[in-house]
Write a protein that holds these residues in place. Structure first.
Motif, PDB file in Angstrom:
ATOM      1  N   SER A  49     -53.372 -43.225 118.132  1.00 51.15           N
ATOM      2  CA  SER A  49     -52.841 -43.450 119.484  1.00 51.15           C
ATOM      3  C   SER A  49     -52.954 -42.189 120.334  1.00 51.15           C
ATOM      4  CB  SER A  49     -51.382 -43.909 119.416  1.00 51.15           C
ATOM      5  OG  SER A  49     -50.599 -42.924 118.757  1.00 51.15           O
ATOM      6  N   GLN A  50     -53.303 -41.062 119.697  1.00 52.06           N
ATOM      7  CA  GLN A  50     -53.446 -39.808 120.432  1.00 52.06           C
ATOM      8  C   GLN A  50     -54.803 -39.196 120.141  1.00 52.06           C
ATOM      9  OE1 GLN A  50     -50.132 -37.248 119.641  1.00 52.06           O
ATOM     10  NE2 GLN A  50     -48.657 -38.720 120.421  1.00 52.06           N
ATOM     11  N   SER A  51     -55.599 -39.032 121.184  1.00 49.83           N
ATOM     12  CA  SER A  51     -56.933 -38.463 121.015  1.00 49.83           C
ATOM     13  C   SER A  51     -57.438 -37.969 122.352  1.00 49.83           C
ATOM     14  CB  SER A  51     -57.899 -39.517 120.467  1.00 49.83           C
ATOM     15  OG  SER A  51     -59.207 -38.994 120.387  1.00 49.83           O
ATOM     16  N   LYS A  52     -58.410 -37.099 122.279  1.00 48.95           N
ATOM     17  CA  LYS A  52     -59.155 -36.724 123.470  1.00 48.95           C
ATOM     18  C   LYS A  52     -60.307 -37.704 123.603  1.00 48.95           C
ATOM     19  CE  LYS A  52     -57.749 -32.013 123.279  1.00 48.95           C
ATOM     20  NZ  LYS A  52     -57.939 -30.723 122.698  1.00 48.95           N
ATOM     21  N   ASN A  53     -60.931 -37.742 124.745  1.00 49.89           N
ATOM     22  CA  ASN A  53     -61.998 -38.700 125.011  1.00 49.89           C
ATOM     23  C   ASN A  53     -63.329 -38.193 124.454  1.00 49.89           C
ATOM     24  OD1 ASN A  53     -63.173 -41.003 125.964  1.00 49.89           O
ATOM     25  ND2 ASN A  53     -63.383 -40.261 128.047  1.00 49.89           N
ATOM     26  N   TYR A  54     -63.443 -38.124 123.118  1.00 47.23           N
ATOM     27  CA  TYR A  54     -64.676 -37.705 122.458  1.00 47.23           C
ATOM     28  C   TYR A  54     -65.682 -38.851 122.467  1.00 47.23           C
ATOM     29  CZ  TYR A  54     -61.905 -33.846 120.484  1.00 47.23           C
ATOM     30  OH  TYR A  54     -61.118 -32.748 120.315  1.00 47.23           O
ATOM     31  N   PRO A  55     -66.989 -38.537 122.422  1.00 48.36           N
ATOM     32  CA  PRO A  55     -67.998 -39.606 122.419  1.00 48.36           C
ATOM     33  C   PRO A  55     -67.967 -40.469 121.156  1.00 48.36           C
ATOM     34  CG  PRO A  55     -69.046 -37.426 122.371  1.00 48.36           C
ATOM     35  CD  PRO A  55     -67.578 -37.208 122.496  1.00 48.36           C
ATOM     36  N   THR A  56     -67.323 -39.985 120.079  1.00 53.23           N
ATOM     37  CA  THR A  56     -67.245 -40.752 118.833  1.00 53.23           C
ATOM     38  C   THR A  56     -65.931 -41.528 118.712  1.00 53.23           C
ATOM     39  OG1 THR A  56     -66.386 -38.802 117.718  1.00 53.23           O
ATOM     40  CG2 THR A  56     -68.763 -39.209 117.554  1.00 53.23           C
ATOM     41  N   ARG A  57     -65.157 -41.595 119.783  1.00 52.21           N
ATOM     42  CA  ARG A  57     -63.878 -42.313 119.798  1.00 52.21           C
ATOM     43  C   ARG A  57     -63.993 -43.495 120.760  1.00 52.21           C
ATOM     44  NH1 ARG A  57     -60.112 -38.132 117.701  1.00 52.21           N
ATOM     45  NH2 ARG A  57     -61.560 -37.013 116.343  1.00 52.21           N
TER      46      ARG A  57
END
Length: 107
Positions: A49-57
């Motif tokens: 529920s917590q992440s940065k907007n990485y291209p693999t997410r």
């Protein structure tokens, strides 16, 4: 229990090592149904529920909560680690997971 690709499942990960994701948490089944029917191992990708907007997410919404499927931490587990099936990704999310996996892992 019949496990299908893109099911959202609750998985017990303990014990883990190092920086692996720990505890009991939500995952998406990545392995195809043919493998899921015949092997004792299942390929999964964690949800967070917590992440940065990485291209693999891949952004998703599950149970009215926004989160991500973390395709840079795919792992294989024994099917005994799966506690229960919680739901399934929506069609739009499945397409996004497929395209992200292709971009990430197929050169």
């Amino acid at each position: 229990m019949e496990l299908n690709q893109y099911h959202i499942v609750l998985v017990n990960l303990d014990p883990t090592i190092g920086s692996e994701m720990k505890k009991t948490r939500h995952f998406v089944i990545i392995s195809p149904n043919e493998m899921n029917r015949h092997l004792n191992t299942i390929v999964i990708a964690p949800m967070t529920s917590q992440s940065k907007n990485y291209p693999t997410r891949v952004p998703i919404t599950f149970n009215k909560t926004k989160g991500w499927v973390v395709l840079d931490q795919i792992r294989t587990i024994d099917r005994q680690r799966i506690v229960k099936i919680l739901g399934t990704l929506k069609e739009k999310e499945i397409l996004h997971v497929k395209s992200t996996m292709h971009e990430t892992y197929v050169a």
